[in-house]
Structures are given as C-alpha cells and as structure tokens.
Design a protein around this motif. Structure first.
Motif, mmCIF file in Angstrom:
data_model
loop_
_atom_site.group_PDB
_atom_site.id
_atom_site.type_symbol
_atom_site.label_atom_id
_atom_site.label_comp_id
_atom_site.label_asym_id
_atom_site.label_seq_id
_atom_site.Cartn_x
_atom_site.Cartn_y
_atom_site.Cartn_z
ATOM 1 N N GLY A 49 6.035 -12.719 13.273
ATOM 2 C CA GLY A 49 5.103 -11.748 12.690
ATOM 3 C C GLY A 49 5.030 -10.405 13.397
ATOM 4 N N ALA A 50 5.784 -10.222 14.473
ATOM 5 C CA ALA A 50 5.708 -8.963 15.224
ATOM 6 C C ALA A 50 6.143 -7.758 14.394
ATOM 7 C CB ALA A 50 6.576 -9.056 16.479
ATOM 8 N N CYS A 51 6.954 -7.995 13.390
ATOM 9 C CA CYS A 51 7.542 -6.910 12.600
ATOM 10 C C CYS A 51 6.772 -6.611 11.310
ATOM 11 C CB CYS A 51 8.972 -7.290 12.228
ATOM 12 S SG CYS A 51 8.996 -8.739 11.139
ATOM 13 N N THR A 52 5.528 -7.110 11.221
ATOM 14 C CA THR A 52 4.761 -6.997 9.968
ATOM 15 C C THR A 52 4.469 -5.539 9.600
ATOM 16 O OG1 THR A 52 3.738 -9.116 10.479
ATOM 17 C CG2 THR A 52 2.643 -7.743 8.812
ATOM 18 N N GLN A 127 -10.765 -19.098 8.375
ATOM 19 C CA GLN A 127 -9.951 -18.225 7.501
ATOM 20 C C GLN A 127 -9.176 -17.198 8.324
ATOM 21 O OE1 GLN A 127 -13.430 -17.223 5.034
ATOM 22 N NE2 GLN A 127 -12.213 -17.740 3.240
ATOM 23 N N ILE A 128 -9.807 -16.678 9.363
ATOM 24 C CA ILE A 128 -9.098 -15.724 10.235
ATOM 25 C C ILE A 128 -7.924 -16.425 10.915
ATOM 26 C CG2 ILE A 128 -9.278 -14.242 12.274
ATOM 27 C CD1 ILE A 128 -12.316 -13.957 11.597
ATOM 28 N N ARG A 129 -8.191 -17.598 11.444
ATOM 29 C CA ARG A 129 -7.140 -18.367 12.113
ATOM 30 C C ARG A 129 -5.973 -18.640 11.160
ATOM 31 N NH1 ARG A 129 -8.998 -20.750 16.557
ATOM 32 N NH2 ARG A 129 -11.048 -21.038 15.652
ATOM 33 N N GLU A 130 -6.324 -19.038 9.956
ATOM 34 C CA GLU A 130 -5.300 -19.371 8.954
ATOM 35 C C GLU A 130 -4.459 -18.129 8.608
ATOM 36 O OE1 GLU A 130 -4.431 -22.163 7.467
ATOM 37 O OE2 GLU A 130 -3.064 -21.211 6.041
ATOM 38 N N HIS A 131 -5.136 -16.998 8.395
ATOM 39 C CA HIS A 131 -4.409 -15.791 7.980
ATOM 40 C C HIS A 131 -3.506 -15.260 9.090
ATOM 41 C CE1 HIS A 131 -3.967 -12.764 4.818
ATOM 42 N NE2 HIS A 131 -3.762 -11.887 5.792
ATOM 43 N N LEU A 132 -3.919 -15.484 10.331
ATOM 44 C CA LEU A 132 -3.117 -14.989 11.463
ATOM 45 C C LEU A 132 -2.164 -16.053 12.003
ATOM 46 C CD1 LEU A 132 -5.784 -12.943 13.486
ATOM 47 C CD2 LEU A 132 -4.233 -12.147 11.688
ATOM 48 N N SER A 133 -2.094 -17.187 11.322
ATOM 49 C CA SER A 133 -1.310 -18.298 11.873
ATOM 50 C C SER A 133 0.189 -18.016 11.879
ATOM 51 C CB SER A 133 -1.593 -19.594 11.116
ATOM 52 O OG SER A 133 -1.198 -19.453 9.759
ATOM 53 N N GLY A 134 0.611 -17.021 11.131
ATOM 54 C CA GLY A 134 2.024 -16.655 11.141
ATOM 55 C C GLY A 134 2.353 -15.563 12.150
ATOM 56 N N ASN A 135 1.383 -15.191 12.961
ATOM 57 C CA ASN A 135 1.614 -14.166 13.985
ATOM 58 C C ASN A 135 1.472 -14.818 15.356
ATOM 59 O OD1 ASN A 135 0.638 -12.625 11.475
ATOM 60 N ND2 ASN A 135 1.382 -10.981 12.801
ATOM 61 N N TYR A 136 2.530 -14.782 16.111
ATOM 62 C CA TYR A 136 2.515 -15.450 17.412
ATOM 63 C C TYR A 136 2.060 -14.500 18.525
ATOM 64 C CZ TYR A 136 5.387 -19.265 15.488
ATOM 65 O OH TYR A 136 5.863 -20.321 14.762
ATOM 66 N N CYS A 137 1.261 -15.062 19.433
ATOM 67 C CA CYS A 137 0.875 -14.324 20.637
ATOM 68 C C CYS A 137 1.130 -15.234 21.829
ATOM 69 C CB CYS A 137 -0.598 -13.936 20.577
ATOM 70 S SG CYS A 137 -1.143 -13.123 22.098
ATOM 71 N N ARG A 138 1.874 -14.740 22.784
ATOM 72 C CA ARG A 138 2.191 -15.562 23.957
ATOM 73 C C ARG A 138 1.165 -15.395 25.063
ATOM 74 N NH1 ARG A 138 8.636 -15.258 25.049
ATOM 75 N NH2 ARG A 138 9.311 -15.758 22.950
ATOM 76 N N CYS A 139 0.264 -14.430 24.928
ATOM 77 C CA CYS A 139 -0.598 -14.090 26.060
ATOM 78 C C CYS A 139 -2.049 -14.533 25.925
ATOM 79 C CB CYS A 139 -0.617 -12.579 26.263
ATOM 80 S SG CYS A 139 0.989 -11.810 26.441
ATOM 81 N N THR A 140 -2.656 -14.298 24.778
ATOM 82 C CA THR A 140 -4.126 -14.318 24.740
ATOM 83 C C THR A 140 -4.743 -15.674 24.474
ATOM 84 O OG1 THR A 140 -4.219 -13.897 22.360
ATOM 85 C CG2 THR A 140 -4.132 -11.966 23.819
ATOM 86 N N GLY A 141 -3.987 -16.616 23.937
ATOM 87 C CA GLY A 141 -4.595 -17.882 23.549
ATOM 88 C C GLY A 141 -5.346 -17.790 22.230
#
Ligand code: FES
Ligand code: FES
Length: 161
Positions: A49-52, A127-141
């Motif tokens: 998802g970094a390239c969205t 709903q926020i979690r679900e919508h952002l579930s395709g965007n990975y973050c390695r840092c914040t948890g």
C-alpha cells in the motif's frame, strides 16, 4: 526496441503530457518522470500500500497500474492532497498521535485514511482497521495510526474523542 506511447493526464490539477514505455508503471512514472517522490514503492506487487494514489477519485496501487492506463485520467498524489490542505488535520493528527516513525508507509496510509473518511465520515475503530488493512507499517504497531484517524474523524463530525 519498444516504442514510447504518448499520454496526457491531469496530475494534482496540472496537465501532463509525456512519452512513456508501455511497461512503465504509474508509481515509477510519478516518481521518476514527475519527481513526485511522496508516492513510495515498497513491495512492487500490490501488497504493502505504500504506492497508493487516487485515480479518478478512487485509491489505487500505482505499482499495479501502467502509466499508459492513466491516459486521460485525473491522478492525485500525496503532494496534491497535502498542498491543497485537504488532509491538513489528518497530517496533524498523525504527528500529534505519533502515528509515524520512519514515515515510509505514511503517504499511503494518509491516502487510504482520507479515502475512508470521504466514504464513511464516522468510522469505528474496526472499520478504520479494516480499511487500512492493506497498508503495511513496520514501525508503529498500527494503534497510533488508528488513534489518529479516529481523532480526525471525530473532529470533522464535531464529536469529542
Ligand atoms: S509498492 Fe505498490 S502495493 Fe507495495
Ligand atoms: S512509520 Fe515506518 S513503516 Fe510505518
């Protein structure tokens, strides 16, 4: 030798004319041809998802779209949303809530979060979690990101956190 293809598109409100190779993806076109390096490239196969970016109002993974497919389209990148002030409150909430560390995922997260808030102004945390579930973050948890989006949603609809 592969011939270049002529494309015309609107990028962040400005018309762009270019000649591109048919195999060039939209992410690389934005970054390398237009120097819009806020669009990040991580996995290059549609996972992180970094390239969205937004194309004709909908978010897409620009690593999975060819630049030639954006011919005649309207493309908005993180630079466009940032410069217009559209996501100023969301960006401030990310800062205030420590929702970014290295920042690599942040442009894509902001694009996806703003997409959710346009479709659903008062989402719950699931709903926020679900919508952002395709965007990975390695840092914040992720928790701080959910907090920032929730805070922004509540502020926009005028309810207290
Ligand atoms: S770089 Fe496009 S989804 Fe990861
Ligand atoms: S802040 Fe580093 S990947 Fe999300």
């Amino acid at each position: 030798m592969t011939a270049h293809v002529e494309i015309s598109l609107d990028v962040n409100g400005e018309r762009v004319d270019a000649h591109v190779l048919p195999r060039l993806n939209l992410a690389d076109f934005l970054r390398e041809h237009l120097q819009l390096t806020g669009t990040h490239v991580g996995c290059e196969h549609g996972v992180c998802g970094a390239c969205t970016v937004r194309v004709n109002g909908d978010i897409v993974r620009s690593c999975l779209m060819l630049a030639v497919q954006a011919d005649n389209a309207s493309v908005e990148t993180i630079e466009g949303l940032s410069d217009s002030g559209e996501i100023a409150d969301l960006q401030a909430a990310f800062r205030d809530r420590n929702a970014l560390q290295c920042g690599f995922c942040t442009p894509g997260m902001l694009m996806a979060a703003q997409d959710l808030l346009r479709q659903c102004p008062a989402p719950d945390r699931e709903q926020i979690r679900e919508h952002l579930s395709g965007n990975y973050c390695r840092c914040t948890g992720y928790q701080a990101i959910i907090d920032a989006v929730e805070t922004t949603a509540r502020a926009r609809v005028g309810t207290k956190p």
